[in-house]
Design a protein around this motif. Structure first.
Motif, PDB file in Angstrom:
ATOM      1  N   LEU A  77       0.872  -1.179   0.000  1.00 43.63           N
ATOM      2  CA  LEU A  77       0.000   0.000   0.000  1.00 43.63           C
ATOM      3  C   LEU A  77       0.909   1.229   0.000  1.00 43.63           C
ATOM      4  O   LEU A  77       1.065   1.928   1.010  1.00 43.63           O
ATOM      5  N   TYR A 158      -4.707   1.843  -1.230  1.00 45.51           N
ATOM      6  CA  TYR A 158      -4.098   1.384  -2.482  1.00 45.51           C
ATOM      7  C   TYR A 158      -4.068   2.501  -3.521  1.00 45.51           C
ATOM      8  O   TYR A 158      -3.018   2.792  -4.113  1.00 45.51           O
ATOM      9  N   ILE A 342      -0.704  -5.784   1.305  1.00 37.53           N
ATOM     10  CA  ILE A 342      -2.138  -6.072   1.386  1.00 37.53           C
ATOM     11  C   ILE A 342      -2.389  -7.256   2.318  1.00 37.53           C
ATOM     12  O   ILE A 342      -3.333  -7.239   3.123  1.00 37.53           O
TER      13      ILE A 342
END
Length: 510
Positions: A77, A158, A342
């Motif tokens: 991220l 994201y 993630i």
């Protein structure tokens, strides 16, 4: 306020109009009052689309779990070189405090004991009713709500940190909606998110004030009335506004750590002075029962029992409530999760708060049920006579140092109160300044005043429940927006490039 956007202006105007509508009494405008209108709309949505909420929440959970085991779990991220801004302890404390800290304190004892006497099926007050009560408390505060939060938090983090998009809800949907997110459609999407956040948090401020004044009246001669509640809101407003002005890395960070320390201390105290073996046996048994029954509970309705509205009143209500809170909690979790993969993000957001929440309900809810079932106490009668907010204090005062622990619980509620409101002003500031990671203090100040004013006015007029209902109504269109987020994420993931290292190349490196 140079960085304000059309979302800020539209949201402020409509929020003010809604608060004004909530002030108008039923005696003046009849069925056109906010309460009757929102109740009718919510009743229609829950009756006709309860299945939609169940399928949506379960779909988010399945999406999150499956994503952990795919190659996309390795995506960061942020840029590949980015590292997390916060260590694990600080990260867990901040996401937990913003997510549902004050809710756990409010419902930790009251929800299990309520289900114990009014289970979805069968007779209340039995051993089986106790098992069902604990299982559904785990269910309502476990994997499903955190999966809802994780979807929007993952999408925001994201697109903002890896793709460089603005940190607003509409920017997430660019892969599926295209440039339409830059126009009126984008403004409407962001407004829905802001609307749900404003009134969801305002409702929680009102409920927090009610529990604080209830606890104070239980310990002292301070009356539990509207005047005291308004004074509490005024004091807490000053505190959270001061915290909000100090920024994310000072006020929220330090208060979140204080929250988690106090919460763990209170929980451990009751665990060891209370029925320790019973609590841990209940925790272990209920974890197994929860996981075993998770699939059936996730899809459970009562199509052959028209008079059973338990699932509508509790499960569907909760799923709508978590979706309504998702823009606020998701945006905050996204902001503090930069630099994590993630897989790491989803495991942390799903598992850590779920396990902690399960232990919390076992300690407080288990202690309440133990007092009722084995000791003949009357915790449930306290709820009936004085309200849900008093059950916590009734449980604590049944054990040693009850008055001191009740005072600590009041302080904990107040700190959670400040943290939630502080986080909300930060998120509202982000969403109304085109995703600014450091929104101007003037914008945060404006949102703080709006939230507190909404809570105070609606407590004064008795319209708090109507506003809560209005916030939950906003969950319906936002659930559709969240479904689009899933497709947007999947579409973007497919464009990610993964480096493949050949076995021969790897052996040379070794």
């Amino acid at each position: 306020m140079k960085k304000t956007t059309p979302v800020f202006i539209v949201s402020i105007i409509i929020a003010t109009l809604f608060i004004g509508w909530g002030v108008l009494p039923v005696s003046m405008i009849g069925d056109a009052a906010l309460g009757p209108v929102t109740t009718d709309i919510q009743g229609f949505i829950v009756e006709k689309f309860g299945w939609f909420y169940l399928l949506t929440a379960t779909g988010f959970l399945l999406f999150s779990i499956i994503l952990i085991f795919t190659k996309y779990g390795n995506i960061k991220l942020g840029k590949d070189s980015d590292e997390p801004d916060y260590n694990y302890l600080t990260w867990f404390a901040m996401l937990f405090s913003a997510g549902m800290g004050i809710g756990l304190v409010f419902w930790g004892a009251s929800e299990p004991i309520y289900h114990f006497f009014a289970p979805p099926t069968g007779e209340g007050g039995t051993a089986e009713a106790a098992r069902v009560a604990m299982r559904y408390s785990f269910f309502h505060w476990g994997l499903h709500p955190w999966a809802i939060y994780s979807v929007i938090a993952l999408a925001l983090a994201y697109f903002q940190f890896r793709k460089g998009s603005p940190g607003v809800i509409s920017s997430i949907l660019r892969p599926v909606l295209g440039d339409r997110v830059d126009g009126k459609l984008g403004i409407m999407i962001n407004f829905i998110a802001v609307f749900a956040t404003i009134f969801g948090v305002a409702t929680s401020l009102g409920l927090g004030a009610i529990q604080i004044t209830g606890g104070l009246s239980n310990l002292t001669n301070i009356p539990n009335n509207i005047t005291t509640q308004l004074v509490v809101i005024a004091i807490v407003t000053v505190l959270f506004m001061a915290s909000a002005q100090s920024g994310l890395n000072r006020g929220i960070k330090y208060l979140s750590k204080l929250n988690i320390v106090l919460a763990i201390f209170l929980m451990l105290f009751l665990l060891f002075v209370g029925p320790t073996n019973f609590i841990m046996d209940l925790f272990t048994t209920t974890i197994g029962s929860y996981l075993q029954n998770l699939p059936s509970m996730s899809f459970r309705l009562f199509p052959f029992d028209e008079n059973n509205t338990w699932v509508q009143d509790w499960t569907i209500f909760y799923w709508a409530w978590w979706i309504a809170w998702a823009p606020f909690v998701g945006a905050f979790i996204a902001r503090i999760s930069k630099g994590r993969t993630i897989r790491e993000f989803l495991l942390g957001v799903l598992l850590v708060p779920t396990v902690f929440g399960a232990l919390w309900f076992s300690v407080f809810g288990g202690s309440a049920i133990f007092l009722e079932y084995f000791e003949g106490a009357s915790i449930y009668s306290v709820i009936e006579e004085q309200g849900m907010e008093m059950s916590l204090f009734a449980v604590l005062q049944s054990y040693p140092l009850g008055m001191i622990m009740s005072g600590l619980a009041i302080f904990l509620i107040a700190v959670f109160f400040v943290t939630s409101a502080d986080s909300a002003t930060f998120v509202l500031g982000m969403q109304s300044t085109n995703g600014s990671l450091n929104p101007p203090n003037s914008v945060k100040f404006a949102w703080g005043i709006v939230q507190s004013a909404a809570a105070a006015i609606l407590l004064w007029t008795g319209g708090l429940e109507a506003l809560q209902t209005a916030s939950i109504i906003a969950a319906f269109p936002f659930a559709i927006i969240m479904i689009l987020m899933v497709f947007s994420l999947l579409k973007s993931f497919k464009q990610e490039k993964f480096s493949v290292v050949k076995a021969s190349d790897q052996s040379k490196k070794d």
